[in-house]
Enzyme design. Sequence first.
Site, PDB file in Angstrom:
ATOM      1  N   ALA A  57     -10.024  32.033 -13.936  1.00  0.00           N
ATOM      2  CA  ALA A  57     -10.532  30.553 -13.756  1.00  0.00           C
ATOM      3  C   ALA A  57     -10.890  30.565 -12.235  1.00  0.00           C
ATOM      4  O   ALA A  57      -9.830  30.953 -11.195  1.00  0.00           O
ATOM      5  CB  ALA A  57      -9.770  29.676 -14.064  1.00  0.00           C
ATOM      6  N   LYS A  58     -11.829  29.912 -11.693  1.00  0.00           N
ATOM      7  CA  LYS A  58     -12.168  29.723 -10.302  1.00  0.00           C
ATOM      8  C   LYS A  58     -11.147  28.888  -9.831  1.00  0.00           C
ATOM      9  O   LYS A  58     -10.259  29.088  -8.430  1.00  0.00           O
ATOM     10  CB  LYS A  58     -13.535  28.918 -10.077  1.00  0.00           C
ATOM     11  CG  LYS A  58     -14.696  29.788 -10.323  1.00  0.00           C
ATOM     12  CD  LYS A  58     -15.710  28.984 -10.207  1.00  0.00           C
ATOM     13  CE  LYS A  58     -17.008  29.674 -10.821  1.00  0.00           C
ATOM     14  NZ  LYS A  58     -18.362  28.750 -10.641  1.00  0.00           N
ATOM     15  N   ARG A  59     -10.632  27.732 -10.631  1.00  0.00           N
ATOM     16  CA  ARG A  59      -9.493  26.947 -10.086  1.00  0.00           C
ATOM     17  C   ARG A  59      -8.171  27.684  -9.556  1.00  0.00           C
ATOM     18  O   ARG A  59      -7.510  27.104  -8.802  1.00  0.00           O
ATOM     19  CB  ARG A  59      -9.400  25.884 -10.963  1.00  0.00           C
ATOM     20  CG  ARG A  59      -8.798  26.178 -12.300  1.00  0.00           C
ATOM     21  CD  ARG A  59      -8.528  24.872 -13.094  1.00  0.00           C
ATOM     22  NE  ARG A  59      -8.241  25.251 -14.506  1.00  0.00           N
ATOM     23  CZ  ARG A  59      -8.932  25.616 -15.494  1.00  0.00           C
ATOM     24  NH1 ARG A  59     -10.105  25.605 -15.315  1.00  0.00           N
ATOM     25  NH2 ARG A  59      -8.576  25.640 -16.705  1.00  0.00           N
TER      26      ARG A  59
ATOM     27  N   SER B 259     -22.516  28.619 -13.123  1.00  0.00           N
ATOM     28  CA  SER B 259     -22.770  27.500 -12.060  1.00  0.00           C
ATOM     29  C   SER B 259     -21.957  27.727 -10.979  1.00  0.00           C
ATOM     30  O   SER B 259     -21.092  28.496 -10.599  1.00  0.00           O
ATOM     31  CB  SER B 259     -21.673  26.249 -12.540  1.00  0.00           C
ATOM     32  OG  SER B 259     -21.806  25.370 -11.761  1.00  0.00           O
TER      33      SER B 259
END
Length: 287
Positions: A260-262, A18
């Site tokens: 993780a992107k976050r 995504s």
Amino acid sequence: MTTKETLENDVVTRFAPSPTGLLHKGHAYSALKAYEYAKNRGGRFILRIEDIDTTRCKPDFIKAIYKDLSWLGIHWENPVRIQSQHLEDYQDILEQLRKRGLIYPCFCTRRDIQNEIMRSGHAPHGPEGPVYPGICKNIPETESAERVKNGEPHAWRLDLDKALTMIEKPIIWEDELHGLQVAKPELLGDIVLSRKDTPTSYHLSVTVDDALQGITHVVRGEDLFHATHIHVVLQKLLNLPQPIYRHHPLLLDSDGKRFAKRDKAETLTSIRENGVSAKEIIEEIMA
């Protein structure tokens, strides 16, 4: 349902990121796992862009995905399926489910759901958090249709109880690393299949696209293991082939946390710009 023997003769895997940010080492690990699985078996590898989140997905991130994967030596078939360009496919499926009475409009806000859970004092919990408590499930059809007609914001949820009456049980699926599994869709409950601002959901679009693209083996991280419990239900409802699954362990950082992107994990772009070679990264993460 496609047989295992047929699948082994024509393996097709995919990587479906995504574009809500830049790829990190965890993405590289998963992409390489899927790519090598296909190539080691003389199969095909497909790249798909899952950009249904219209608020967070950006064209620049798609370009970066292409650049990062090329840098890693990964080659994919063209054209790449961009989900936002095929929303009508998912809407067609939703309409089929609506006509069969298998989805219902849900007018709840997140606060409504939280308040209902607090009021009741408990709520079943699944791997994705509290399971929807069914607030809108029994609204009379005439009332819900009128509210939809009047433009009241709503999502469309799968009526899982009704869906399970229409398919043969038990529903079995195979994971090459975890063995045969009996589906437990109640872990996710009446999932959202469409929202006003996002006309499809991950669960719906990934199930439809895996079938449309002939994916025979879904090689992905074990964080998505439980999603398969509902994907196989959708496959049964829509008479779609069921792939074989392979949920691999997640790549962890030096602190034992998943990338993780976050958490602003170091990106492949920054690694490359700092002069690290693709060979070095591949040797590090695939060791």
